[in-house]
Design a protein around this motif. Sequence first.
Motif, PDB file in Angstrom:
ATOM      1  N   THR A   1       0.817  -1.221   0.000  1.00  0.00           N
ATOM      2  CA  THR A   1       0.000   0.000   0.000  1.00  0.00           C
ATOM      3  C   THR A   1       0.848   1.266   0.000  1.00  0.00           C
ATOM      4  N   GLU A   2       2.184   1.120   0.046  1.00  0.00           N
ATOM      5  CA  GLU A   2       3.063   2.286   0.142  1.00  0.00           C
ATOM      6  C   GLU A   2       4.173   2.209  -0.904  1.00  0.00           C
ATOM      7  N   PRO A   3       3.861   2.416  -2.182  1.00  0.00           N
ATOM      8  CA  PRO A   3       4.880   2.309  -3.236  1.00  0.00           C
ATOM      9  C   PRO A   3       6.022   3.303  -3.081  1.00  0.00           C
ATOM     10  N   GLY A   4       5.739   4.485  -2.546  1.00  0.00           N
ATOM     11  CA  GLY A   4       6.807   5.464  -2.353  1.00  0.00           C
ATOM     12  C   GLY A   4       7.841   4.981  -1.347  1.00  0.00           C
ATOM     13  N   LEU A   5       7.360   4.410  -0.256  1.00  0.00           N
ATOM     14  CA  LEU A   5       8.264   3.892   0.769  1.00  0.00           C
ATOM     15  C   LEU A   5       9.022   2.672   0.254  1.00  0.00           C
ATOM     16  N   VAL A   6       8.348   1.860  -0.553  1.00  0.00           N
ATOM     17  CA  VAL A   6       9.015   0.712  -1.169  1.00  0.00           C
ATOM     18  C   VAL A   6      10.170   1.183  -2.044  1.00  0.00           C
ATOM     19  N   HIS A   7       9.929   2.228  -2.841  1.00  0.00           N
ATOM     20  CA  HIS A   7      10.964   2.764  -3.720  1.00  0.00           C
ATOM     21  C   HIS A   7      12.157   3.266  -2.909  1.00  0.00           C
ATOM     22  N   ALA A   8      11.883   3.960  -1.802  1.00  0.00           N
ATOM     23  CA  ALA A   8      12.962   4.465  -0.954  1.00  0.00           C
ATOM     24  C   ALA A   8      13.778   3.315  -0.369  1.00  0.00           C
ATOM     25  N   ASN A   9      13.082   2.277   0.065  1.00  0.00           N
ATOM     26  CA  ASN A   9      13.780   1.113   0.621  1.00  0.00           C
ATOM     27  C   ASN A   9      14.629   0.407  -0.429  1.00  0.00           C
ATOM     28  N   ARG A  10      14.117   0.363  -1.666  1.00  0.00           N
ATOM     29  CA  ARG A  10      14.888  -0.290  -2.729  1.00  0.00           C
ATOM     30  C   ARG A  10      16.148   0.502  -3.055  1.00  0.00           C
ATOM     31  N   ILE A  11      16.072   1.818  -3.020  1.00  0.00           N
ATOM     32  CA  ILE A  11      17.270   2.635  -3.256  1.00  0.00           C
ATOM     33  C   ILE A  11      18.305   2.377  -2.163  1.00  0.00           C
ATOM     34  N   LEU A  12      17.840   2.338  -0.922  1.00  0.00           N
ATOM     35  CA  LEU A  12      18.760   2.112   0.192  1.00  0.00           C
ATOM     36  C   LEU A  12      19.416   0.736   0.110  1.00  0.00           C
ATOM     37  N   THR A  13      18.615  -0.300  -0.147  1.00  0.00           N
ATOM     38  CA  THR A  13      19.150  -1.658  -0.132  1.00  0.00           C
ATOM     39  C   THR A  13      19.967  -1.979  -1.371  1.00  0.00           C
ATOM     40  N   ASP A  14      19.646  -1.329  -2.508  1.00  0.00           N
ATOM     41  CA  ASP A  14      20.354  -1.621  -3.765  1.00  0.00           C
ATOM     42  C   ASP A  14      21.562  -0.732  -4.000  1.00  0.00           C
ATOM     43  N   TRP A  15      21.644   0.387  -3.277  1.00  0.00           N
ATOM     44  CA  TRP A  15      22.748   1.305  -3.516  1.00  0.00           C
ATOM     45  C   TRP A  15      23.510   1.633  -2.239  1.00  0.00           C
ATOM     46  N   ALA A  16      22.867   2.277  -1.293  1.00  0.00           N
ATOM     47  CA  ALA A  16      23.587   2.714  -0.090  1.00  0.00           C
ATOM     48  C   ALA A  16      24.130   1.545   0.713  1.00  0.00           C
ATOM     49  N   TRP A  17      23.303   0.503   0.911  1.00  0.00           N
ATOM     50  CA  TRP A  17      23.705  -0.615   1.762  1.00  0.00           C
ATOM     51  C   TRP A  17      23.865  -1.916   0.989  1.00  0.00           C
ATOM     52  N   ASP A  18      24.037  -1.818  -0.297  1.00  0.00           N
ATOM     53  CA  ASP A  18      24.260  -3.015  -1.096  1.00  0.00           C
ATOM     54  C   ASP A  18      25.585  -3.660  -0.697  1.00  0.00           C
TER      55      ASP A  18
ATOM     56  N   TRP B   1      27.934  -4.834  -2.451  1.00  0.00           N
ATOM     57  CA  TRP B   1      29.057  -4.363  -3.254  1.00  0.00           C
ATOM     58  C   TRP B   1      29.500  -2.971  -2.832  1.00  0.00           C
ATOM     59  N   THR B   2      28.567  -2.146  -2.366  1.00  0.00           N
ATOM     60  CA  THR B   2      28.949  -0.850  -1.809  1.00  0.00           C
ATOM     61  C   THR B   2      29.793  -1.044  -0.563  1.00  0.00           C
ATOM     62  N   MET B   3      29.374  -1.991   0.281  1.00  0.00           N
ATOM     63  CA  MET B   3      30.114  -2.277   1.503  1.00  0.00           C
ATOM     64  C   MET B   3      31.508  -2.818   1.191  1.00  0.00           C
ATOM     65  N   ARG B   4      31.583  -3.697   0.213  1.00  0.00           N
ATOM     66  CA  ARG B   4      32.898  -4.243  -0.150  1.00  0.00           C
ATOM     67  C   ARG B   4      33.796  -3.173  -0.749  1.00  0.00           C
ATOM     68  N   ALA B   5      33.209  -2.214  -1.444  1.00  0.00           N
ATOM     69  CA  ALA B   5      33.999  -1.112  -1.986  1.00  0.00           C
ATOM     70  C   ALA B   5      34.622  -0.281  -0.861  1.00  0.00           C
ATOM     71  N   LEU B   6      33.880  -0.086   0.230  1.00  0.00           N
ATOM     72  CA  LEU B   6      34.431   0.634   1.378  1.00  0.00           C
ATOM     73  C   LEU B   6      35.616  -0.122   1.974  1.00  0.00           C
ATOM     74  N   ILE B   7      35.482  -1.437   2.065  1.00  0.00           N
ATOM     75  CA  ILE B   7      36.594  -2.248   2.572  1.00  0.00           C
ATOM     76  C   ILE B   7      37.787  -2.150   1.627  1.00  0.00           C
ATOM     77  N   ALA B   8      37.518  -2.164   0.323  1.00  0.00           N
ATOM     78  CA  ALA B   8      38.607  -2.062  -0.654  1.00  0.00           C
ATOM     79  C   ALA B   8      39.366  -0.746  -0.483  1.00  0.00           C
ATOM     80  N   VAL B   9      38.638   0.349  -0.253  1.00  0.00           N
ATOM     81  CA  VAL B   9      39.282   1.642  -0.033  1.00  0.00           C
ATOM     82  C   VAL B   9      40.159   1.586   1.218  1.00  0.00           C
ATOM     83  N   ALA B  10      39.632   1.008   2.295  1.00  0.00           N
ATOM     84  CA  ALA B  10      40.405   0.897   3.535  1.00  0.00           C
ATOM     85  C   ALA B  10      41.663   0.054   3.326  1.00  0.00           C
ATOM     86  N   VAL B  11      41.528  -1.031   2.578  1.00  0.00           N
ATOM     87  CA  VAL B  11      42.675  -1.904   2.316  1.00  0.00           C
ATOM     88  C   VAL B  11      43.745  -1.166   1.514  1.00  0.00           C
ATOM     89  N   VAL B  12      43.328  -0.423   0.503  1.00  0.00           N
ATOM     90  CA  VAL B  12      44.286   0.337  -0.309  1.00  0.00           C
ATOM     91  C   VAL B  12      45.010   1.379   0.544  1.00  0.00           C
TER      92      VAL B  12
END
Length: 232
Positions: free
Chosen positions: A62-79, A81-92
């Motif tokens: 019943t809340e497509p807007g909230l679903v869209h926001a959650n998908r952005i967060l889970t697919d980009w901010a907290w994906d 691969w995003t997390m692994r990229a942060l580790i890669a930066v720390a390792v470098v």
Amino acid sequence: MPSAPLAPPPLPRTRSRFTALRAGTVCALLFLVVLVLVAVRWSPLMALDRSLADALHRRAVTEPGLVHANRILTDWAWDPWTMRALIAVAVVVLWWRGARLLAMWVAATSLLGTLLQQGLKSVVGRARPHWPDPVDSAHYAAFPSGHAMTAVVTCGLLLWLLRRYGAGPRLWRGALAVAGVSVVGVGVTRLYLGVHWLSDVLGGWLLGAALVGLSAAGFARLRRRRDGARTP
């Protein structure tokens, strides 16, 4: 111009090492309890998983807007691969500043986390929630949640590094807040989008925390042995 070598932090106190070891061990044992309960399909846990999933899905459709926001967060901010990229930066950064053993240790811990979650998914083979009107989709088996585990491993390792190198109070509090929001937030998004059960997320959190705690304790022990061997 080459960067100056990163000064090694003082040796961790024995109490800190055992705190990490104890925390990692407790989380590992709790994860094993959750794993067994999921494997045997313990009725109270299955009922809790289903009731929460149903309640969240009824709201999500019943809340497509909230679903869209959650998908952005889970697919980009907290994906993952995003997390692994942060580790890669720390390792470098660690490698560039001369802390090469620590860089390899952090990279190996992150890689081990990925291998553990994928191996457990294959062994447990738990089905994800199924809906006639899904708001999102995901691949692979459900237990444990890869998003939840990767967030804990990444945030835990980065916090460990900040602690080792003496982050100031303001930086530490800010990093702790961001890590807490990220870990809790990614679990909430996976549940809200109907692609995981509560016990999947809980299992991911516990296994990630266990890995970070045991890794930190293991590195402290390794460094003490290496430094002890160099002492005349």
